[in-house]
Design a protein around this motif. Structure first.
Motif, PDB file in Angstrom:
ATOM      1  N   TYR A  12       0.828  -1.206   0.000  1.00 12.84           N
ATOM      2  CA  TYR A  12       0.000   0.000   0.000  1.00 12.84           C
ATOM      3  C   TYR A  12       0.865   1.260   0.000  1.00 12.84           C
ATOM      4  O   TYR A  12       0.660   2.177  -0.815  1.00 12.84           O
ATOM      5  N   LEU A  13       1.843   1.308   0.883  1.00  9.77           N
ATOM      6  CA  LEU A  13       2.702   2.490   0.975  1.00  9.77           C
ATOM      7  C   LEU A  13       3.505   2.685  -0.308  1.00  9.77           C
ATOM      8  O   LEU A  13       3.671   3.815  -0.779  1.00  9.77           O
ATOM      9  N   ASP A  14       3.983   1.592  -0.877  1.00  8.80           N
ATOM     10  CA  ASP A  14       4.735   1.697  -2.127  1.00  8.80           C
ATOM     11  C   ASP A  14       3.848   2.224  -3.255  1.00  8.80           C
ATOM     12  O   ASP A  14       4.281   3.052  -4.065  1.00  8.80           O
ATOM     13  N   ALA A  15       2.608   1.761  -3.320  1.00  7.71           N
ATOM     14  CA  ALA A  15       1.681   2.236  -4.360  1.00  7.71           C
ATOM     15  C   ALA A  15       1.415   3.728  -4.217  1.00  7.71           C
ATOM     16  O   ALA A  15       1.399   4.470  -5.213  1.00  7.71           O
ATOM     17  N   CYS A  16       1.211   4.179  -2.982  1.00  5.52           N
ATOM     18  CA  CYS A  16       0.961   5.607  -2.745  1.00  5.52           C
ATOM     19  C   CYS A  16       2.177   6.448  -3.111  1.00  5.52           C
ATOM     20  O   CYS A  16       2.051   7.520  -3.714  1.00  5.52           O
ATOM     21  N   ARG A  17       3.367   5.965  -2.755  1.00  3.44           N
ATOM     22  CA  ARG A  17       4.592   6.711  -3.092  1.00  3.44           C
ATOM     23  C   ARG A  17       4.811   6.742  -4.594  1.00  3.44           C
ATOM     24  O   ARG A  17       5.177   7.784  -5.162  1.00  3.44           O
ATOM     25  N   ALA A  18       4.618   5.616  -5.265  1.00  6.53           N
ATOM     26  CA  ALA A  18       4.853   5.547  -6.707  1.00  6.53           C
ATOM     27  C   ALA A  18       3.909   6.484  -7.460  1.00  6.53           C
ATOM     28  O   ALA A  18       4.298   7.105  -8.454  1.00  6.53           O
ATOM     29  N   GLU A  19       2.678   6.588  -6.981  1.00  5.76           N
ATOM     30  CA  GLU A  19       1.722   7.487  -7.639  1.00  5.76           C
ATOM     31  C   GLU A  19       2.142   8.942  -7.483  1.00  5.76           C
ATOM     32  O   GLU A  19       2.052   9.728  -8.432  1.00  5.76           O
ATOM     33  N   ILE A  20       2.634   9.321  -6.322  1.00 10.65           N
ATOM     34  CA  ILE A  20       3.091  10.696  -6.099  1.00 10.65           C
ATOM     35  C   ILE A  20       4.388  10.961  -6.863  1.00 10.65           C
ATOM     36  O   ILE A  20       4.627  12.073  -7.338  1.00 10.65           O
ATOM     37  N   ASP A  21       5.225   9.954  -7.039  1.00  6.28           N
ATOM     38  CA  ASP A  21       6.491  10.132  -7.759  1.00  6.28           C
ATOM     39  C   ASP A  21       6.305  10.286  -9.266  1.00  6.28           C
ATOM     40  O   ASP A  21       7.236  10.709  -9.963  1.00  6.28           O
ATOM     41  N   ALA A  22       5.125   9.919  -9.771  1.00  8.22           N
ATOM     42  CA  ALA A  22       4.887   9.949 -11.215  1.00  8.22           C
ATOM     43  C   ALA A  22       4.280  11.284 -11.646  1.00  8.22           C
ATOM     44  O   ALA A  22       3.425  11.846 -10.948  1.00  8.22           O
ATOM     45  N   LEU A  23       4.688  11.760 -12.810  1.00  5.91           N
ATOM     46  CA  LEU A  23       4.222  13.042 -13.329  1.00  5.91           C
ATOM     47  C   LEU A  23       2.848  12.851 -13.972  1.00  5.91           C
ATOM     48  O   LEU A  23       2.733  12.563 -15.158  1.00  5.91           O
ATOM     49  N   LYS A  24       1.825  13.007 -13.168  1.00  7.08           N
ATOM     50  CA  LYS A  24       0.448  12.789 -13.607  1.00  7.08           C
ATOM     51  C   LYS A  24      -0.225  14.148 -13.828  1.00  7.08           C
ATOM     52  O   LYS A  24      -0.524  14.842 -12.862  1.00  7.08           O
ATOM     53  N   PRO A  25      -0.463  14.537 -15.062  1.00  2.54           N
ATOM     54  CA  PRO A  25      -0.991  15.877 -15.340  1.00  2.54           C
ATOM     55  C   PRO A  25      -2.299  16.172 -14.604  1.00  2.54           C
ATOM     56  O   PRO A  25      -3.228  15.372 -14.616  1.00  2.54           O
ATOM     57  N   GLY A  26      -2.312  17.332 -13.950  1.00  3.46           N
ATOM     58  CA  GLY A  26      -3.493  17.787 -13.234  1.00  3.46           C
ATOM     59  C   GLY A  26      -3.539  17.406 -11.775  1.00  3.46           C
ATOM     60  O   GLY A  26      -4.320  17.968 -11.002  1.00  3.46           O
ATOM     61  N   ILE A 195       2.741   6.283 -15.056  1.00  3.57           N
ATOM     62  CA  ILE A 195       2.170   7.356 -15.880  1.00  3.57           C
ATOM     63  C   ILE A 195       1.235   6.774 -16.939  1.00  3.57           C
ATOM     64  O   ILE A 195       0.139   7.305 -17.179  1.00  3.57           O
ATOM     65  N   PHE A 196       1.635   5.674 -17.556  1.00  2.43           N
ATOM     66  CA  PHE A 196       0.781   5.095 -18.594  1.00  2.43           C
ATOM     67  C   PHE A 196      -0.478   4.458 -18.014  1.00  2.43           C
ATOM     68  O   PHE A 196      -1.520   4.415 -18.688  1.00  2.43           O
ATOM     69  N   VAL A 197      -0.404   3.961 -16.783  1.00  2.00           N
ATOM     70  CA  VAL A 197      -1.636   3.510 -16.116  1.00  2.00           C
ATOM     71  C   VAL A 197      -2.575   4.697 -15.910  1.00  2.00           C
ATOM     72  O   VAL A 197      -3.777   4.628 -16.207  1.00  2.00           O
ATOM     73  N   PHE A 198      -2.039   5.797 -15.399  1.00  2.00           N
ATOM     74  CA  PHE A 198      -2.850   6.996 -15.186  1.00  2.00           C
ATOM     75  C   PHE A 198      -3.460   7.500 -16.492  1.00  2.00           C
ATOM     76  O   PHE A 198      -4.662   7.809 -16.560  1.00  2.00           O
ATOM     77  N   LEU A 199      -2.649   7.576 -17.540  1.00  2.00           N
ATOM     78  CA  LEU A 199      -3.151   8.067 -18.828  1.00  2.00           C
ATOM     79  C   LEU A 199      -4.172   7.105 -19.426  1.00  2.00           C
ATOM     80  O   LEU A 199      -5.097   7.536 -20.133  1.00  2.00           O
ATOM     81  N   TYR A 200      -4.027   5.808 -19.135  1.00  2.00           N
ATOM     82  CA  TYR A 200      -5.048   4.855 -19.574  1.00  2.00           C
ATOM     83  C   TYR A 200      -6.393   5.212 -18.957  1.00  2.00           C
ATOM     84  O   TYR A 200      -7.410   5.307 -19.656  1.00  2.00           O
ATOM     85  N   PHE A 201      -6.414   5.395 -17.649  1.00  2.28           N
ATOM     86  CA  PHE A 201      -7.689   5.707 -16.989  1.00  2.28           C
ATOM     87  C   PHE A 201      -8.236   7.059 -17.454  1.00  2.28           C
ATOM     88  O   PHE A 201      -9.427   7.193 -17.757  1.00  2.28           O
ATOM     89  N   LEU A 202      -7.371   8.063 -17.527  1.00  3.26           N
ATOM     90  CA  LEU A 202      -7.840   9.401 -17.873  1.00  3.26           C
ATOM     91  C   LEU A 202      -8.356   9.462 -19.307  1.00  3.26           C
ATOM     92  O   LEU A 202      -9.292  10.221 -19.590  1.00  3.26           O
ATOM     93  N   SER A 203      -7.768   8.683 -20.204  1.00  5.29           N
ATOM     94  CA  SER A 203      -8.187   8.723 -21.608  1.00  5.29           C
ATOM     95  C   SER A 203      -9.316   7.748 -21.918  1.00  5.29           C
ATOM     96  O   SER A 203     -10.016   7.917 -22.918  1.00  5.29           O
ATOM     97  N   SER A 204      -9.519   6.745 -21.077  1.00  7.53           N
ATOM     98  CA  SER A 204     -10.521   5.708 -21.361  1.00  7.53           C
ATOM     99  C   SER A 204     -11.880   6.006 -20.757  1.00  7.53           C
ATOM    100  O   SER A 204     -12.901   5.483 -21.234  1.00  7.53           O
ATOM    101  N   PHE A 205     -11.920   6.808 -19.693  1.00  2.00           N
ATOM    102  CA  PHE A 205     -13.164   7.085 -18.988  1.00  2.00           C
ATOM    103  C   PHE A 205     -13.234   8.570 -18.631  1.00  2.00           C
ATOM    104  O   PHE A 205     -12.221   9.142 -18.217  1.00  2.00           O
ATOM    105  N   PRO A 206     -14.392   9.187 -18.753  1.00  2.00           N
ATOM    106  CA  PRO A 206     -14.533  10.552 -18.227  1.00  2.00           C
ATOM    107  C   PRO A 206     -14.261  10.539 -16.721  1.00  2.00           C
ATOM    108  O   PRO A 206     -14.889   9.779 -15.981  1.00  2.00           O
TER     109      PRO A 206
END
Length: 287
Positions: A12-26, A195-206
């Motif tokens: 859980y902690l690793d997932a939270c850190r990895a998400e913050i470490d990634a350049l996710k627009p917005g 980043i590509f996981v994030f962009l998958y979700f952002l581009s696949s669903f409103p």
């Protein structure tokens, strides 16, 4: 084998850190804060919520309410409600499962009751009284009379997090994890699979958070733009140029106060599942 509480907490902690470490627009990330929140607040939120999320003696609802309370006491704002709504049932499922993680999750969801709904409704009221929406039935401002899954079903058509409770987290297991695998197979490293996981979700669903705040039309528009960004980043091989594309998009979104928060929450949940399946498969990358 099953995972220990310490292993689930580390995942859980690793997932939270990895998400913050990634350049996710917005979103808030280590490259730029935003929306009156900082990266440190998100990391602190992960730390203080981890004990509740992984408490083997607590129900899913109790985990979420206690984690939200601990977060509010620590950072004074809502940084992680969506993350907790997704990760608490995943953590509970991981405690009793071995190879068939999804079967354990199905059982966890089936076992939740009105008590879980009461605790989750209370957690949502602590962060955002609008909660699951202003539905005529099962609004979070009222005491629930149905199970948490049934309450979530009332919002599933307009909220991607609620939808996961009704489809067995399908969009994470067969969407987010596939995006992660495809990025890894292309040789993406460090923050780029995230980043590509994030962009998958952002581009696949409103994005549900954008839709609640700005309307469905804008959330659809941003999804289309995110797909263009995803393709540009995938085609670009120079890392500085990739970062510039993302930072430009990041600034455009934040200048308009657009926060794709639901896409970020789904990204954390995907990484959490990936980390736990990594452990369940004896350190195999076959997720």
């Amino acid at each position: 084998m099953t995972l220990t509480r310490q292993e689930i907490m580390a995942a859980y902690l690793d997932a939270c850190r990895a998400e913050i470490d990634a350049l996710k627009p917005g979103n808030v990330h280590r490259f730029a804060d935003g929306h009156r929140m900082t990266a440190d607040q998100f990391l602190q939120s992960a730390a203080v919520s981890s004990l509740s999320v992984t408490d083997p003696l607590a129900s899913v609802g109790q985990r979420i309410l206690r984690a939200v309370t601990a977060t509010r006491e620590s950072v004074g704002t809502n940084t992680n409600l969506g993350i907790l709504l997704l990760c608490a049932p995943l953590a509970k499922a991981a405690e009793s499962t071995s190879w068939d993680f999804r079967k354990g999750l199905t059982q966890t969801l089936d076992e939740m009751n009105a008590g879980d709904a009461r605790d989750v409704f209370a957690a949502i009221r602590l962060t955002n009284p609008g909660g699951l929406g202003s539905a005529e039935e099962h609004d979070v401002r009222d005491e629930p009379t149905v199970s948490l899954v049934n309450a979530m079903a009332m919002a599933a058509d307009r909220d991607m997090i609620a939808r996961q409770y009704t489809n067995g987290f399908e969009d994470i297991f067969n969407g987010g994890l596939s995006a992660w695998r495809e990025a890894a197979a292309r040789g993406e490293e460090d923050m780029w699979p995230t980043i590509f996981v994030f962009l998958y979700f952002l581009s696949s669903f409103p994005d549900s958070h954008i839709g609640r705040k700005h309307g469905t039309g804008l959330s659809v528009e941003i999804a289309k733009e995110a797909d263009t960004i995803r393709r540009r980043v995938m085609d670009e091989t120079r890392l500085p140029s990739r970062e510039k594309i993302l930072l430009d998009f990041d600034r455009r979104l934040k200048d308009r106060d657009i926060n794709p928060g639901t896409s970020a929450d789904l990204t954390v949940a995907t990484l959490f599942v990936r980390n736990m399946k990594f452990g369940l498969h004896n350190r195999s990358l076959d997720v």
